[in-house]
Scaffold this active site. Structure first.
Site, PDB file in Angstrom:
ATOM      1  N   LYS A 202      -7.345  37.359  24.101  1.00 52.20           N
ATOM      2  CA  LYS A 202      -5.984  36.978  23.714  1.00 52.20           C
ATOM      3  C   LYS A 202      -6.037  36.403  22.307  1.00 52.20           C
ATOM      4  O   LYS A 202      -6.779  35.453  22.041  1.00 52.20           O
ATOM      5  CB  LYS A 202      -5.438  35.959  24.699  1.00 52.20           C
ATOM      6  CG  LYS A 202      -4.068  35.433  24.298  1.00 52.20           C
ATOM      7  CD  LYS A 202      -3.456  34.600  25.388  1.00 52.20           C
ATOM      8  CE  LYS A 202      -2.133  34.018  24.941  1.00 52.20           C
ATOM      9  NZ  LYS A 202      -1.493  33.227  25.998  1.00 52.20           N
ATOM     10  N   ARG A 212       7.958  32.106  23.357  1.00 53.65           N
ATOM     11  CA  ARG A 212       8.011  30.639  23.288  1.00 53.65           C
ATOM     12  C   ARG A 212       9.461  30.175  23.314  1.00 53.65           C
ATOM     13  O   ARG A 212       9.776  29.120  23.866  1.00 53.65           O
ATOM     14  CB  ARG A 212       7.254  30.150  22.059  1.00 53.65           C
ATOM     15  CG  ARG A 212       5.757  30.420  22.220  1.00 53.65           C
ATOM     16  CD  ARG A 212       4.920  29.954  21.048  1.00 53.65           C
ATOM     17  NE  ARG A 212       3.557  30.483  21.166  1.00 53.65           N
ATOM     18  CZ  ARG A 212       2.666  30.515  20.189  1.00 53.65           C
ATOM     19  NH1 ARG A 212       2.981  30.013  19.003  1.00 53.65           N
ATOM     20  NH2 ARG A 212       1.455  31.005  20.390  1.00 53.65           N
ATOM     21  N   LYS A 225      -2.397  27.778  17.581  1.00 54.30           N
ATOM     22  CA  LYS A 225      -3.324  27.889  18.716  1.00 54.30           C
ATOM     23  C   LYS A 225      -4.662  28.504  18.295  1.00 54.30           C
ATOM     24  O   LYS A 225      -5.381  29.053  19.126  1.00 54.30           O
ATOM     25  CB  LYS A 225      -2.651  28.694  19.830  1.00 54.30           C
ATOM     26  CG  LYS A 225      -1.342  28.051  20.334  1.00 54.30           C
ATOM     27  CD  LYS A 225      -0.828  28.704  21.613  1.00 54.30           C
ATOM     28  CE  LYS A 225       0.416  27.970  22.136  1.00 54.30           C
ATOM     29  NZ  LYS A 225       0.874  28.491  23.448  1.00 54.30           N
ATOM     30  N   GLU A 241     -16.014  37.976  25.050  1.00 55.06           N
ATOM     31  CA  GLU A 241     -15.084  37.250  25.931  1.00 55.06           C
ATOM     32  C   GLU A 241     -14.893  37.991  27.255  1.00 55.06           C
ATOM     33  O   GLU A 241     -14.866  37.374  28.322  1.00 55.06           O
ATOM     34  CB  GLU A 241     -13.717  37.084  25.240  1.00 55.06           C
ATOM     35  CG  GLU A 241     -13.686  36.049  24.132  1.00 55.06           C
ATOM     36  CD  GLU A 241     -13.623  34.616  24.675  1.00 55.06           C
ATOM     37  OE1 GLU A 241     -13.665  34.425  25.907  1.00 55.06           O
ATOM     38  OE2 GLU A 241     -13.537  33.687  23.860  1.00 55.06           O
ATOM     39  N   LYS A 256      -4.321  41.175  24.720  1.00 55.60           N
ATOM     40  CA  LYS A 256      -2.982  40.705  24.365  1.00 55.60           C
ATOM     41  C   LYS A 256      -2.972  40.195  22.935  1.00 55.60           C
ATOM     42  O   LYS A 256      -3.879  39.443  22.586  1.00 55.60           O
ATOM     43  CB  LYS A 256      -2.617  39.584  25.337  1.00 55.60           C
ATOM     44  CG  LYS A 256      -1.288  38.938  25.101  1.00 55.60           C
ATOM     45  CD  LYS A 256      -1.126  37.773  26.044  1.00 55.60           C
ATOM     46  CE  LYS A 256       0.154  37.061  25.683  1.00 55.60           C
ATOM     47  NZ  LYS A 256       0.337  35.863  26.447  1.00 55.60           N
ATOM     48  N   SER A 282       6.237  39.736  23.829  1.00 56.13           N
ATOM     49  CA  SER A 282       7.651  39.533  23.511  1.00 56.13           C
ATOM     50  C   SER A 282       8.034  40.051  22.125  1.00 56.13           C
ATOM     51  O   SER A 282       9.090  40.659  21.960  1.00 56.13           O
ATOM     52  CB  SER A 282       7.985  38.048  23.633  1.00 56.13           C
ATOM     53  OG  SER A 282       7.124  37.276  22.820  1.00 56.13           O
ATOM     54  N   TYR A 321       8.104  44.024  29.179  1.00 56.67           N
ATOM     55  CA  TYR A 321       9.499  43.651  29.437  1.00 56.67           C
ATOM     56  C   TYR A 321      10.381  44.886  29.559  1.00 56.67           C
ATOM     57  O   TYR A 321      11.536  44.789  29.943  1.00 56.67           O
ATOM     58  CB  TYR A 321      10.011  42.725  28.323  1.00 56.67           C
ATOM     59  CG  TYR A 321       9.160  41.477  28.194  1.00 56.67           C
ATOM     60  CD1 TYR A 321       9.307  40.426  29.074  1.00 56.67           C
ATOM     61  CD2 TYR A 321       8.171  41.380  27.213  1.00 56.67           C
ATOM     62  CE1 TYR A 321       8.509  39.291  28.985  1.00 56.67           C
ATOM     63  CE2 TYR A 321       7.359  40.252  27.114  1.00 56.67           C
ATOM     64  CZ  TYR A 321       7.535  39.216  28.004  1.00 56.67           C
ATOM     65  OH  TYR A 321       6.724  38.112  27.925  1.00 56.67           O
TER      66      TYR A 321
HETATM   67  C1  PBG Z   1       0.988  31.088  27.605  1.00 55.54           C
HETATM   68  C2  PBG Z   1       1.435  32.476  27.366  1.00 55.54           C
HETATM   69  C3  PBG Z   1       1.972  33.019  26.194  1.00 55.54           C
HETATM   70  C4  PBG Z   1       2.331  34.322  26.504  1.00 55.54           C
HETATM   71  C5  PBG Z   1       1.976  34.551  27.842  1.00 55.54           C
HETATM   72  N1  PBG Z   1       1.402  33.407  28.351  1.00 55.54           N
HETATM   73  C6  PBG Z   1       2.304  32.409  24.875  1.00 55.54           C
HETATM   74  C7  PBG Z   1       1.272  31.828  24.033  1.00 55.54           C
HETATM   75  O1  PBG Z   1       0.075  31.984  24.268  1.00 55.54           O
HETATM   76  O2  PBG Z   1       1.668  31.148  23.090  1.00 55.54           O
HETATM   77  C8  PBG Z   1       3.005  35.253  25.548  1.00 55.54           C
HETATM   78  C9  PBG Z   1       3.724  36.397  26.150  1.00 55.54           C
HETATM   79  C10 PBG Z   1       4.662  37.094  25.240  1.00 55.54           C
HETATM   80  O3  PBG Z   1       4.758  36.817  24.024  1.00 55.54           O
HETATM   81  O4  PBG Z   1       5.363  37.980  25.740  1.00 55.54           O
HETATM   82  N2  PBG Z   1      -0.322  30.773  27.517  1.00 55.54           N
END
Ligand code: PBG
Length: 335
Positions: A202, A212, A225, A241, A256, A282, A321
């Site tokens: 990720k 968010r 992050k 990982e 992701k 998203s 989505y």
């Molecule tokens: C939380 C999480 C996130 C997403 C899924 N789980 C956001 C992040 O890591 O800031 C993002 C999913 C998306 O953008 O559709 N850990």
């Protein structure tokens, strides 16, 4: 090995593209409804479907409406939902204690869906950010997101989500050692059948912005992050990982975001031959929707093309989505 082809005009690749039936016959990859996981957002209240401004077509469902959404998804043949909470800021705190409250939104939604639509899978995220008033996925001590203390919180959260009826848990915070902690906790508490789909690779990505917004974490987060999510520059690290998560007991792995990281998807699948998923996040959704709303691209067509790309890269399934839209299109005519 390079494929053998006759020189032109003995070889004319266009012969195989002339009509729909021959294109269908030689298609190398297919997308089916069984490949889709639909992420939904839940919020408090009743009878509510509150639009998420940055994700046109996506709403936050009250639990009763989430049950209806699950019924619709099941009727379309979608195998699994991922449920994310829009948590009331009043119950967030720096210890993220709401994450292991058995009455929290995702637990209530899971129980409600399981009692009405028992045959749809439920995937729940294991990460603290929707519950942390500081917006981070881990606990913050002296300005640092700490690893090992966060694992203690994740273990509690794991057991509560499993008890609520989650079929799959998705550790999504990129803390070190989390999969092992979760797997041992599950095994020792009679939850040995609960699956782990780890967010193994990720990345620290700008494409999470609308999410968010959807979970109400936008204002909370200070900084970024990057001390736990991966650097977009790296792919070897993604393989390390994935290897670590598999050796700790992950059943499935995820990459992701999705489309900008198709190379990582392809490499992970090739190296490990394990169930590999991509999360079309998203921001990827928002880009397609925004361009389509402006009439700049065809929304249906580009959504389906992006989903097919994941299959071509070797993914076994996609969190998207666009799941409902895709399922309806596939139902009507295939793609
Ligand atoms: C939380 C999480 C996130 C997403 C899924 N789980 C956001 C992040 O890591 O800031 C993002 C999913 C998306 O953008 O559709 N850990």
């Amino acid at each position: 090995m390079s494929p053998i082809t006759a020189p032109f005009p003995l070889s004319r690749p266009r012969r195989l593209r002339r009509t729909p039936w021959i294109r269908d016959l030689v298609a190398e990859t297919r997308l089916s409804v069984g490949d889709l996981i639909w992420p939904i957002f839940v919020r408090d209240g009743e009878g509510i479907e509150e639009p998420v401004a940055s994700m046109p077509g996506v709403v936050r469902h009250s639990v009763d409406r989430a049950v209806q959404a699950a019924e619709m998804a099941a009727a379309l043949g979608i195998p699994c939902l991922a449920i994310f909470p829009y948590t009331d800021p009043a119950v967030k705190n720096p210890e993220a204690t709401e994450a292991w409250n058995p009455e929290n939104l995702v637990c209530r939604a899971t129980r409600a869906i399981k009692s009405t639509v028992p045959d749809i899978g439920i995937l729940l995220d294991v990460a603290l950010d929707p519950y942390n008033s500081l917006g981070h996925d881990g606990l913050v001590r002296d300005g640092v997101v700490v690893n090992d203390e966060t694992l203690v919180a994740l273990e509690r959260m794991t057991l509560v989500l499993a008890e609520a009826g989650a079929d799959i848990l998705g550790p999504s915070d990129m803390m070190d050692g989390r999969v092992g902690v979760m797997r041992r906790a599950l095994e020792s508490h009679d939850f040995g059948d609960v699956m782990i789909m780890s967010y193994a690779a990720k990345y620290a990505s700008g494409f999470y912005g609308p999410f968010r917004d959807a979970v109400g974490a936008t204002g909370a987060l200070t900084g970024d992050k990057k001390t736990y999510q991966m650097d977009p520059a790296n792919t070897d690290e993604a393989l390390r990982e994935v290897a670590a998560d598999l050796s700790e007991g992950a059943d499935m792995v995820m990459v992701k975001p999705g489309l900008p990281y198709l190379d990582v998807c392809a490499r992970v699948k090739r190296e490990f031959q394990v169930p590999t998923f991509a999360y079309q996040v998203s921001g990827e959704y928002a880009m397609i929707e925004a361009a389509a709303a402006n009439g700049w691209i065809d929304g249906d067509r580009t959504a389906m093309e992006a989903l097919l790309a994941f299959k071509r890269a070797g993914c076994d399934g996609i969190l998207t989505y666009h799941a409902i839209r895709a399922a309806k299109i596939l139902d009507g005519m295939g793609f």
